[in-house]
Design an enzyme around this catalytic site. Structure first.
Site, PDB file in Angstrom:
ATOM      1  N   TYR A 112      57.249  44.516 100.806  1.00 43.79           N
ATOM      2  CA  TYR A 112      56.821  43.560 101.953  1.00 43.79           C
ATOM      3  C   TYR A 112      57.902  43.929 103.081  1.00 43.79           C
ATOM      4  CZ  TYR A 112      53.437  41.031  99.359  1.00 43.79           C
ATOM      5  OH  TYR A 112      52.340  40.536  98.622  1.00 43.79           O
ATOM      6  N   TYR A 117      53.950  45.555  92.561  1.00 43.59           N
ATOM      7  CA  TYR A 117      55.577  45.269  92.643  1.00 43.59           C
ATOM      8  C   TYR A 117      55.912  44.062  91.522  1.00 43.59           C
ATOM      9  CZ  TYR A 117      54.007  41.018  95.372  1.00 43.59           C
ATOM     10  OH  TYR A 117      53.374  39.622  95.650  1.00 43.59           O
ATOM     11  N   ARG A 172      53.012  42.173  89.924  1.00 44.72           N
ATOM     12  CA  ARG A 172      51.571  41.799  90.493  1.00 44.72           C
ATOM     13  C   ARG A 172      50.913  43.166  90.746  1.00 44.72           C
ATOM     14  NH1 ARG A 172      50.547  37.775  93.671  1.00 44.72           N
ATOM     15  NH2 ARG A 172      48.595  38.285  92.288  1.00 44.72           N
ATOM     16  N   HIS A 203      47.345  43.753  95.812  1.00 47.61           N
ATOM     17  CA  HIS A 203      46.552  42.720  96.463  1.00 47.61           C
ATOM     18  C   HIS A 203      46.644  42.491  97.687  1.00 47.61           C
ATOM     19  CE1 HIS A 203      50.374  40.896  95.186  1.00 47.61           C
ATOM     20  NE2 HIS A 203      50.449  40.270  96.392  1.00 47.61           N
ATOM     21  N   HIS A 211      46.931  39.358 100.783  1.00 44.53           N
ATOM     22  CA  HIS A 211      46.844  38.180 101.119  1.00 44.53           C
ATOM     23  C   HIS A 211      46.068  37.622 102.379  1.00 44.53           C
ATOM     24  CE1 HIS A 211      50.309  37.098  98.241  1.00 44.53           C
ATOM     25  NE2 HIS A 211      50.619  38.239  98.551  1.00 44.53           N
TER      26      HIS A 211
HETATM   27 FE   LIG Z   1      52.056  39.334  97.435  1.00 46.13          FE
END
Ligand SMILES: [Fe+2]
Length: 232
Positions: free
Chosen positions: A103, A142, A152, A155, A157
Site C-alpha cells: 500500500y 500480502y 490476504r 482485493h 477496498h
Molecule cells: Fe487491504
C-alpha cells in the site's frame, strides 16, 4: 426526502470481531447496543457530498511510459440500493495495494516494492445508472503483520456513501478463482455463503480497448437483505 433503512442482517454481515485481525475489537462496541430511532439528519443527509470533497479520477494505473506494473484491469462497478434502484451521484472511494501487495501508506512497512507509477486510491462519483469505471492493476496478495502470519487475497477496498449517512458502506471486492479466498479470515467472517459470493467480482470478456485490459464487473448493494457485506 426521508429514506427507510433496513436493520443490519447478522447472517449476511461479518462477525464483528475477526480472530487474527487485531483492529476489529477496537472498531466494535464491547457493550450491548442501545436501541434508538435514527435521527432526521441521519436519514436525509448528507447532501452534495460530491461538491464538498476533492474528486480524484478513477484511473490509478498510470499511462504509457509511466504505467504501473501489473495486470491492467477495468473494474465496472454498479451501486444500487436495497430495492435494486441505481444510486447515482454518490461518492465512492477506493484504495488497494499495488501489484506486489504494497500500500501507499506509512503504516505499510512490508518488504514488497513500492511502484511510483501506481496511485493507489481514487475518489469519484457514480453516474445516473449508479455506475463507475476504475482503471487499475490487479492488487497483489500480502501478508498480515500478525504473529501467526496469514495472507490476504487480492482485493480492492471501497467506501460508498449511498443515499444517506446510514447507508454508507465500507467493503472489499475480491477476485474469482483466487486460492487465498477460501482461507481469508475477513471474507470468511461473513457466515452466509451467498452473501460472501456477493463480494466476488465477475470476469467478463475484454472490450479490446487500446491497452486490452482484463474486465471485471461488480455490483454493490448498499443496504437491505441483498446488501453487499461490510468488510473492515
Ligand atoms: Fe487491504
Amino acid at each position: 426526502m426521508s429514506y427507510v433503512i433496513a436493520p443490519r442482517d447478522e447472517r449476511t454481515q461479518p462477525v464483528r470481531v475477526i480472530p487474527g485481525y487485531p483492529q476489529t475489537p477496537w472498531r466494535n462496541p464491547k457493550q450491548p447496543l442501545v436501541k434508538r430511532a435514527p435521527t432526521l439528519s441521519e436519514l436525509t443527509g448528507p447532501s452534495n457530498v460530491s461538491r464538498r470533497v476533492q474528486l480524484l479520477g478513477g484511473d490509478v494505473a498510470g499511462h504509457g511510459e509511466t504505467q504501473a506494473i501489473g495486470q491492467l484491469l477495468h473494474l465496472r462497478v454498479r451501486v444500487v440500493d436495497e430495492d435494486g434502484a441505481p444510486v447515482g451521484g454518490t461518492v465512492v472511494e477506493m484504495w488497494q495495494a499495488n501489484a506486489a501487495g504494497r500500500y501507499i501508506h506509512p503504516n505499510d512497512d512490508d518488504h514488497a516494492p513500492v511502484d511510483e507509477h501506481f496511485y493507489g486510491a481514487a475518489r469519484l462519483v457514480t453516474d445516473d445508472t449508479g455506475s463507475f469505471l476504475l482503471r487499475t492493476v490487479k492488487p497483489g496478495a500480502y501478508p498480515v503483520p500478525t504473529k501467526d502470519g496469514w495472507w490476504r487475497p487480492p482485493h480492492v477496498h471501497f467506501s460508498i456513501f449511498g443515499r444517506v449517512w446510514l447507508s454508507r458502506l465500507v467493503t472489499q471486492m475480491y477476485f474469482p478463482g483466487e486460492p487465498l479466498n477460501a482461507q481469508d479470515r475477513i471474507l470468511n467472517a461473513v457466515p452466509d455463503a451467498a452473501a460472501r459470493e456477493r463480494l466476488v467480482a465477475k470476469l467478463v470478456p475484454p472490450t479490446g480497448d487500446p491497452y486490452n485490459a482484463l474486465v471485471y464487473e461488480h455490483q454493490i448493494v448498499v443496504r437491505g437483505r441483498q446488501a453487499t457485506p461490510a468488510q473492515p
